[in-house]
Write a protein that holds these residues in place. Structure first.
Motif, PDB file in Angstrom:
ATOM      1  N   ASN A 334       0.813  -1.213   0.000  1.00 51.36           N
ATOM      2  CA  ASN A 334       0.000   0.000   0.000  1.00 51.36           C
ATOM      3  C   ASN A 334       0.849   1.267   0.000  1.00 51.36           C
ATOM      4  N   ARG A 335       0.407   2.217  -0.816  1.00 51.95           N
ATOM      5  CA  ARG A 335       0.942   3.565  -0.770  1.00 51.95           C
ATOM      6  C   ARG A 335      -0.194   4.510  -0.397  1.00 51.95           C
ATOM      7  N   TYR A 336       0.152   5.779  -0.206  1.00 48.68           N
ATOM      8  CA  TYR A 336      -0.893   6.757   0.050  1.00 48.68           C
ATOM      9  C   TYR A 336      -0.785   7.901  -0.948  1.00 48.68           C
ATOM     10  N   LEU A 337      -1.884   8.626  -1.085  1.00 51.59           N
ATOM     11  CA  LEU A 337      -1.945   9.871  -1.840  1.00 51.59           C
ATOM     12  C   LEU A 337      -2.278  10.996  -0.870  1.00 51.59           C
ATOM     13  N   HIS A 338      -1.716  12.180  -1.109  1.00 54.06           N
ATOM     14  CA  HIS A 338      -2.044  13.335  -0.281  1.00 54.06           C
ATOM     15  C   HIS A 338      -2.288  14.554  -1.156  1.00 54.06           C
ATOM     16  N   TRP A 339      -3.423  15.229  -0.912  1.00 55.89           N
ATOM     17  CA  TRP A 339      -3.800  16.447  -1.620  1.00 55.89           C
ATOM     18  C   TRP A 339      -3.511  17.641  -0.715  1.00 55.89           C
ATOM     19  N   ASP A 340      -2.738  18.614  -1.229  1.00 52.08           N
ATOM     20  CA  ASP A 340      -2.363  19.779  -0.425  1.00 52.08           C
ATOM     21  C   ASP A 340      -3.139  21.029  -0.806  1.00 52.08           C
ATOM     22  N   GLY A 341      -4.225  20.847  -1.574  1.00 54.85           N
ATOM     23  CA  GLY A 341      -5.027  21.970  -2.030  1.00 54.85           C
ATOM     24  C   GLY A 341      -4.690  22.392  -3.432  1.00 54.85           C
ATOM     25  N   THR A 342      -3.550  21.907  -3.936  1.00 51.21           N
ATOM     26  CA  THR A 342      -3.109  22.253  -5.289  1.00 51.21           C
ATOM     27  C   THR A 342      -2.817  21.026  -6.135  1.00 51.21           C
ATOM     28  N   ALA A 343      -2.136  20.046  -5.548  1.00 48.94           N
ATOM     29  CA  ALA A 343      -1.717  18.866  -6.306  1.00 48.94           C
ATOM     30  C   ALA A 343      -1.679  17.642  -5.393  1.00 48.94           C
ATOM     31  N   TRP A 344      -1.683  16.476  -6.027  1.00 48.43           N
ATOM     32  CA  TRP A 344      -1.571  15.212  -5.311  1.00 48.43           C
ATOM     33  C   TRP A 344      -0.113  14.766  -5.228  1.00 48.43           C
ATOM     34  N   SER A 345       0.277  14.277  -4.060  1.00 42.11           N
ATOM     35  CA  SER A 345       1.596  13.692  -3.850  1.00 42.11           C
ATOM     36  C   SER A 345       1.432  12.206  -3.556  1.00 42.11           C
ATOM     37  N   VAL A 346       2.490  11.438  -3.759  1.00 42.31           N
ATOM     38  CA  VAL A 346       2.457   9.995  -3.543  1.00 42.31           C
ATOM     39  C   VAL A 346       3.543   9.617  -2.551  1.00 42.31           C
ATOM     40  N   GLY A 347       3.231   8.727  -1.642  1.00 37.21           N
ATOM     41  CA  GLY A 347       4.222   8.265  -0.692  1.00 37.21           C
ATOM     42  C   GLY A 347       3.973   6.836  -0.280  1.00 37.21           C
ATOM     43  N   THR A 348       4.930   6.246   0.402  1.00 43.05           N
ATOM     44  CA  THR A 348       4.837   4.884   0.897  1.00 43.05           C
ATOM     45  C   THR A 348       4.574   4.916   2.393  1.00 43.05           C
ATOM     46  N   MET A 349       3.650   4.110   2.858  1.00 40.03           N
ATOM     47  CA  MET A 349       3.348   4.074   4.276  1.00 40.03           C
ATOM     48  C   MET A 349       4.573   3.625   5.062  1.00 40.03           C
ATOM     49  N   PRO A 350       4.698   4.060   6.326  1.00 38.11           N
ATOM     50  CA  PRO A 350       5.919   3.804   7.080  1.00 38.11           C
ATOM     51  C   PRO A 350       6.088   2.343   7.475  1.00 38.11           C
ATOM     52  N   GLY A 351       7.344   1.998   7.786  1.00 35.82           N
ATOM     53  CA  GLY A 351       7.677   0.650   8.226  1.00 35.82           C
ATOM     54  C   GLY A 351       8.954   0.187   7.565  1.00 35.82           C
ATOM     55  N   PRO A 352       9.597  -0.827   8.129  1.00 35.94           N
ATOM     56  CA  PRO A 352      10.817  -1.364   7.533  1.00 35.94           C
ATOM     57  C   PRO A 352      10.570  -1.816   6.100  1.00 35.94           C
ATOM     58  N   GLN A 353      11.395  -1.365   5.189  1.00 39.23           N
ATOM     59  CA  GLN A 353      11.240  -1.729   3.777  1.00 39.23           C
ATOM     60  C   GLN A 353      12.125  -2.940   3.477  1.00 39.23           C
ATOM     61  N   GLU A 354      11.735  -4.077   4.004  1.00 40.34           N
ATOM     62  CA  GLU A 354      12.498  -5.301   3.837  1.00 40.34           C
ATOM     63  C   GLU A 354      11.851  -6.196   2.787  1.00 40.34           C
ATOM     64  N   TYR A 355      12.675  -6.990   2.154  1.00 42.60           N
ATOM     65  CA  TYR A 355      12.171  -7.910   1.144  1.00 42.60           C
ATOM     66  C   TYR A 355      11.163  -8.869   1.774  1.00 42.60           C
ATOM     67  N   GLY A 356      10.014  -9.034   1.112  1.00 37.05           N
ATOM     68  CA  GLY A 356       9.019  -9.969   1.594  1.00 37.05           C
ATOM     69  C   GLY A 356       7.990  -9.380   2.529  1.00 37.05           C
ATOM     70  N   LEU A 357       8.172  -8.117   2.973  1.00 38.94           N
ATOM     71  CA  LEU A 357       7.187  -7.475   3.824  1.00 38.94           C
ATOM     72  C   LEU A 357       6.185  -6.712   2.969  1.00 38.94           C
ATOM     73  N   THR A 358       4.908  -6.957   3.196  1.00 41.24           N
ATOM     74  CA  THR A 358       3.853  -6.281   2.458  1.00 41.24           C
ATOM     75  C   THR A 358       2.906  -5.606   3.434  1.00 41.24           C
ATOM     76  N   TYR A 359       2.676  -4.313   3.221  1.00 41.79           N
ATOM     77  CA  TYR A 359       1.812  -3.542   4.097  1.00 41.79           C
ATOM     78  C   TYR A 359       0.435  -3.392   3.469  1.00 41.79           C
ATOM     79  N   ALA A 360      -0.600  -3.603   4.263  1.00 43.57           N
ATOM     80  CA  ALA A 360      -1.975  -3.446   3.800  1.00 43.57           C
ATOM     81  C   ALA A 360      -2.729  -2.598   4.814  1.00 43.57           C
ATOM     82  N   TYR A 361      -2.786  -1.291   4.564  1.00 39.71           N
ATOM     83  CA  TYR A 361      -3.513  -0.399   5.456  1.00 39.71           C
ATOM     84  C   TYR A 361      -4.973  -0.332   5.024  1.00 39.71           C
TER      85      TYR A 361
END
Length: 400
Positions: A334-361
Motif C-alpha cells: 500500500n501507498r498513500y496519496l495526499h492532496w495539499d489543495g493544489t496537487a496530489w503527492s504519492v508516498g509509501t506508508m511507514p515501516g521497515p522496507q524489507e524484502y518480503g514485507l507487504t503492508y496493507a492499510y
C-alpha cells in the motif's frame, strides 16, 4: 516477527521526493515540503493468531479507537484505544452462546462514550453498540419478507447517541454476499436512540444499486456512496445525500469503464471527497485510482497520479488543503496519496522496507491535518506471519 514494536519515523518531504510517478496534469506529482512525519506506534501484544486491524475512529487527540479481529483460536474482536500516551487494550465485544464468532469491520463513534461497530457473526450480520462503558449487541432492521429478501450493512456513521446511520443493500434471500453480488436496491437504516429502522430512500428499489460507505458531519449533512449497475451490466459511481429532511440521489460522473466509489469523507469546513476505482485505460480488467470532489453543486472527477493497477480503499479529509487516501495495489503493497489543495503527492506508508514485507492499510482518520492515524497489517511472506500495523502522522514540535 514483531515489526509493530519497531518505531520508524519517515519525513514526508524526503519520502515523497523519492517517488516519481506521473500525473495527467504534470510530469510528476508535487513534492511536499513539511515538518510532518509518520511513525509506527507500538500495539499491546495481540491475541494468538493473525490479528488484522480493520478500522480507526479518532474521537480526539487523546482518544483514538481501533478495531480488529483475532482469528485464533476463534474469531473475536480486538479493541485498542490511544489514551494520549500509548495504545492499550480496550474492552472487546462479548462472545455469547448465540454469537460464537465476531468479525468487526467498521466502527464509528460520536463521542468516547457512544459508538457503533458493524460485525459479522458467522451466521449473519450484527450491530454492536458502545454505551455505558460496554458493548451490547443491538438488532438491525428486519426485512419485511425474509423468505425473499436479505439486508446487508456495509458501513456506519454516528452523529449522536440518538442519531446514527448505516448503509448497504438489499439482496435476494440466500445470496452469498460478494463484492459484485447483484443488489435489489440500496439500504439505509437510521438509529433514533431506540431502534434501527429502514429509512425511505429514492434508490431502495433501484435494481443494481449498492451503498458501500457513509459519512456524516452533522444531522443535516450526510453522504453515502457506492455504485449502480444498469441493465447492460455497466457499473458506475452512485451517491446519495441527506439534508436533515430526506435522502436524494446526486448524480456522480463515471470514471473510465467500470467504476465505483468505496469511501467518502467530509472535512471540518464541509469539504467532501469520495474515492474508489475505475478501469485502467489499457483494460485487461485492471483497476485505477479514482477520486471525486464535491464543489458545492456537483461532483467533479479529480486527476490523480498514475499508480498502475490500484484502487483507493479509504479516505480522510483533514482540511480543504489536506486530504489523505490509502491505496491498495495489485501486489498488496500500500501507498498513500495526499492532496495539499493544489496537487496530489504519492508516498509509501511507514515501516521497515524489507524484502518480503507487504503492508496493507485498511483505514485512516484523524482530528486534523497534523494528527492522522492509519491502521492495517503487515505480512512477512517468508513466514506468512501477519502483524497489526498502526501508523501516526504528527506535525510540528513535541511528541505524540
Amino acid at each position: 516477527m514483531r515489526t509493530s514494536t519497531v518505531r520508524t519515523a519517515v519525513a514526508l518531504g524526503a519520502l515523497l521526493a523519492a517517488v516519481g510517478v506521473s500525473t495527467p496534469a504534470a510530469a510528476s506529482p508535487a513534492v511536499e515540503q513539511t515538518s510532518c512525519s509518520w511513525a509506527l506506534v507500538d500495539t499491546p501484544p495481540p491475541p494468538s493468531g493473525s490479528v488484522p486491524l480493520s478500522d480507526v475512529d479518532v474521537v480526539g487527540r487523546h482518544d483514538v479507537r481501533i478495531d480488529g479481529r483475532a482469528e485464533a483460536p476463534a474469531e473475536a474482536s480486538w479493541e485498542l484505544r490511544w489514551n494520549g500516551r500509548e495504545l492499550v487494550d480496550d474492552q472487546p465485544m462479548p462472545i455469547t452462546p448465540l454469537v460464537t464468532t465476531l468479525t468487526p469491520y467498521d466502527i464509528a463513534y460520536s463521542s468516547g462514550s457512544d459508538g457503533w461497530a458493524v460485525t459479522g457473526t458467522g451466521s449473519g450480520e450484527a450491530m454492536e453498540r458502545w454505551s455505558g462503558g460496554r458493548w451490547t449487541l443491538m438488532p438491525l432492521a428486519v426485512t419485511p419478507d425474509a423468505a425473499t429478501e436479505d439486508y446487508w450493512i456495509e458501513d456506519v456513521a454516528a452523529v449522536s447517541p440518538t442519531n446514527a446511520w448505516s448503509v448497504g443493500a438489499a439482496y435476494e434471500a440466500g445470496t452469498t454476499i460478494l463484492p459484485r453480488s447483484h443488489a435489489l436496491g440500496t439500504l439505509i437504516e437510521h438509529w433514533d436512540g431506540t431502534a434501527w429502522q429502514v429509512t425511505p430512500n429514492p434508490a431502495a428499489d433501484q435494481d443494481g444499486a449498492k451503498l458501500l460507505a457513509i459519512a456524516a458531519s452533522s444531522a443535516n449533512d450526510v453522504w453515502a456512496v457506492g455504485y449502480q449497475q444498469d441493465a447492460d451490466g455497466a457499473i458506475t459511481p452512485f451517491t446519495e445525500h441527506y439534508d436533515g429532511t430526506s435522502w436524494t440521489v446526486v448524480p456522480a460522473p463515471s470514471g473510465h469503464g467500470t467504476s465505483e466509489l468505496r469511501s467518502v469523507s467530509i472535512g471540518p469546513d464541509g469539504t467532501v471527497w469520495a474515492a474508489g476505482n475505475q478501469e485502467l485505460p489499457s483494460g485487461n480488467n485492471a483497476a485505477a485510482v479514482l477520486a471525486e470532489r464535491w464543489d458545492g453543486s456537483a461532483w467533479q472527477v479529480d486527476p490523480l497520479p498514475d499508480l498502475g493497477n490500484a484502487r483507493i480503499d479509504a479516505l480522510y479529509v483533514a482540511a480543504a488543503n489536506s486530504v489523505w487516501a490509502l491505496v491498495e495495489e495489485q501486489s498488496g503493497a500500500n501507498r498513500y496519496l495526499h492532496w495539499d489543495g493544489t496537487a496530489w503527492s504519492v508516498g509509501t506508508m511507514p515501516g521497515p522496507q524489507e524484502y518480503g514485507l507487504t503492508y496493507a492499510y485498511a483505514a485512516i482518520d484523524g482530528s486534523g491535518p497534523d494528527d492522522v492515524w492509519a491502521v492495517g497489517n503487515v505480512t512477512d511472506y517468508s513466514t506468512l506471519d501477519t502483524e497489526p500495523q498502526v501508523a501516526h502522522l504528527h506535525c510540528g514540535r513535541g511528541g505524540r
